[in-house]
Design an enzyme around this catalytic site. Structure first.
Site, mmCIF file in Angstrom:
data_model
loop_
_atom_site.group_PDB
_atom_site.id
_atom_site.type_symbol
_atom_site.label_atom_id
_atom_site.label_comp_id
_atom_site.label_asym_id
_atom_site.label_seq_id
_atom_site.Cartn_x
_atom_site.Cartn_y
_atom_site.Cartn_z
ATOM 1 N N ARG A 55 0.854 -1.205 0.000
ATOM 2 C CA ARG A 55 0.000 0.000 0.000
ATOM 3 C C ARG A 55 0.880 1.242 0.000
ATOM 4 O O ARG A 55 1.337 1.697 1.044
ATOM 5 C CB ARG A 55 -0.928 -0.011 1.211
ATOM 6 C CG ARG A 55 -1.998 -1.097 1.153
ATOM 7 C CD ARG A 55 -2.889 -1.051 2.361
ATOM 8 N NE ARG A 55 -2.143 -1.385 3.580
ATOM 9 C CZ ARG A 55 -2.624 -1.237 4.817
ATOM 10 N NH1 ARG A 55 -3.835 -0.729 4.997
ATOM 11 N NH2 ARG A 55 -1.895 -1.574 5.866
ATOM 12 N N ASP A 57 2.144 5.095 -0.185
ATOM 13 C CA ASP A 57 1.672 6.330 0.434
ATOM 14 C C ASP A 57 1.305 7.366 -0.621
ATOM 15 O O ASP A 57 1.613 7.219 -1.807
ATOM 16 C CB ASP A 57 2.752 6.909 1.352
ATOM 17 C CG ASP A 57 2.989 6.067 2.597
ATOM 18 O OD1 ASP A 57 2.060 5.363 3.015
ATOM 19 O OD2 ASP A 57 4.111 6.128 3.134
ATOM 20 N N TYR A 118 11.971 -1.044 -4.763
ATOM 21 C CA TYR A 118 11.691 0.361 -5.033
ATOM 22 C C TYR A 118 12.914 1.031 -5.639
ATOM 23 O O TYR A 118 14.049 0.604 -5.407
ATOM 24 C CB TYR A 118 11.339 1.103 -3.738
ATOM 25 C CG TYR A 118 9.967 0.803 -3.178
ATOM 26 C CD1 TYR A 118 8.902 1.668 -3.415
ATOM 27 C CD2 TYR A 118 9.743 -0.324 -2.403
ATOM 28 C CE1 TYR A 118 7.646 1.402 -2.880
ATOM 29 C CE2 TYR A 118 8.491 -0.596 -1.868
ATOM 30 C CZ TYR A 118 7.446 0.276 -2.117
ATOM 31 O OH TYR A 118 6.201 0.002 -1.600
ATOM 32 N N ARG A 206 11.600 5.784 2.402
ATOM 33 C CA ARG A 206 11.899 7.212 2.321
ATOM 34 C C ARG A 206 12.748 7.681 3.501
ATOM 35 O O ARG A 206 13.526 8.623 3.373
ATOM 36 C CB ARG A 206 10.606 8.007 2.204
ATOM 37 C CG ARG A 206 9.915 7.763 0.869
ATOM 38 C CD ARG A 206 8.789 8.736 0.624
ATOM 39 N NE ARG A 206 7.636 8.453 1.433
ATOM 40 C CZ ARG A 206 6.950 9.362 2.127
ATOM 41 N NH1 ARG A 206 7.349 10.627 2.136
ATOM 42 N NH2 ARG A 206 5.886 9.023 2.811
#
Length: 276
Positions: A55, A57, A118, A206
């Protein structure tokens, strides 16, 4: 799942105008838009059990997102030759379903996954990000040293408690195994971090990028990001990098479909679902 067929959907989206993946009241989300399109195309409630691998952001992009839904078998047989093109006509331009594949009922987009990968894009060009890439690239105001970034990254690879880098959730573990973390500089000067793990807790990617960037520009020693792994609470010294530089590029699954259920069982036993 008597009489129903499970479908894997490979999805891409530009996260700029989405409030993340998960459905939220009065907010535009990827799951909300996709669910609305499926309802319009197949009839309300025909597609059930929409489940996603990760999920993302608000503001985070995806080129390799995976989810699954269940359809009545007869509906799938009737629509399987046209479903992809019809979704393309119904969906807005910032989200695409790139493939629809029938999979065993044991496939679970979230729990059967073996890894999520990612990429984070940063430019340290003095003029900032190229206008056409501004929604995908973080403009960093200081020069970045590739060797320093990779030295900082090396200390974060492996299985660790990443509590310093996570937004803790009740009854959720922050133990994760990072199997790849490295930086490269593209021919045009763009810096790209690749981060792969079995799973990520919320804001972890992040936060890792934010810690590595201040080591890469020399404001922190390259050992600093790894030193935070001794913390058992989120570190207030770590700045979360902006969402728009982050893209989910791949989700891995067992090569043998017989492994879907076994992998899902292991994952459920290890942790509760978390976000990247």
């Amino acid at each position: 799942m008597d009489g129903r067929t499970r479908l894997r959907l490979d999805v891409s989206y530009d996260g700029t105008d989405f409030s993340g993946w998960a459905v939220q009241p009065d907010r535009r989300t990827v799951a909300g838009v996709l669910g609305e399109a499926l309802d319009l195309l197949l009839g309300a409630g025909t597609a059930t059990g929409l489940t996603v691998a990760g999920r993302t952001d608000a503001g985070v992009h995806a080129t390799g997102q995976v989810c699954h839904v269940d359809l009545p078998g007869d509906v799938w047989q009737e629509r399987k030759s046209t479903l992809l093109r019809r979704l393309a006509r119904l969906l807005p331009v910032d989200v695409r379903v790139r493939a629809v594949t029938e999979v065993p009922a044991e496939f679970d987009a979230r729990f059967s996954a073996t890894f999520r990968r990612y990429e984070y894009r940063v430019t340290d060009a003095p003029y900032g990000a190229e206008p056409l890439h501004r929604h995908l690239t973080l403009a960093w105001p200081r020069p970045l040293d590739l060797d320093a970034l990779n030295a900082a990254a090396a200390g974060l690879v492996g299985e660790h408690d990443f509590a310093a880098y996570c937004r803790r959730k009740e009854n959720a573990t922050t133990l994760r195994e990072v199997t790849r973390l490295d930086w490269r500089r593209e021919p045009d000067g763009l810096l790209v971090a690749t981060v792969q793990a079995d799973a990520f807790c919320q804001a972890m990617v992040r936060s890792l990028v934010g810690a590595m960037l201040v080591a890469g520009d020399g404001r922190r020693p390259v050992e600093w990001p790894a030193s935070l792994l001794s913390h058992r609470e989120r570190s207030s010294h770590v700045t979360v990098a902006p969402a728009h530089g982050l893209t989910l590029v791949a989700v891995g699954y067992p090569d043998d479909p017989a492994g879907y259920a076994r992998r899902a069982e292991v994952t459920r036993r290890l942790r509760v679902p978390a976000e990247a």
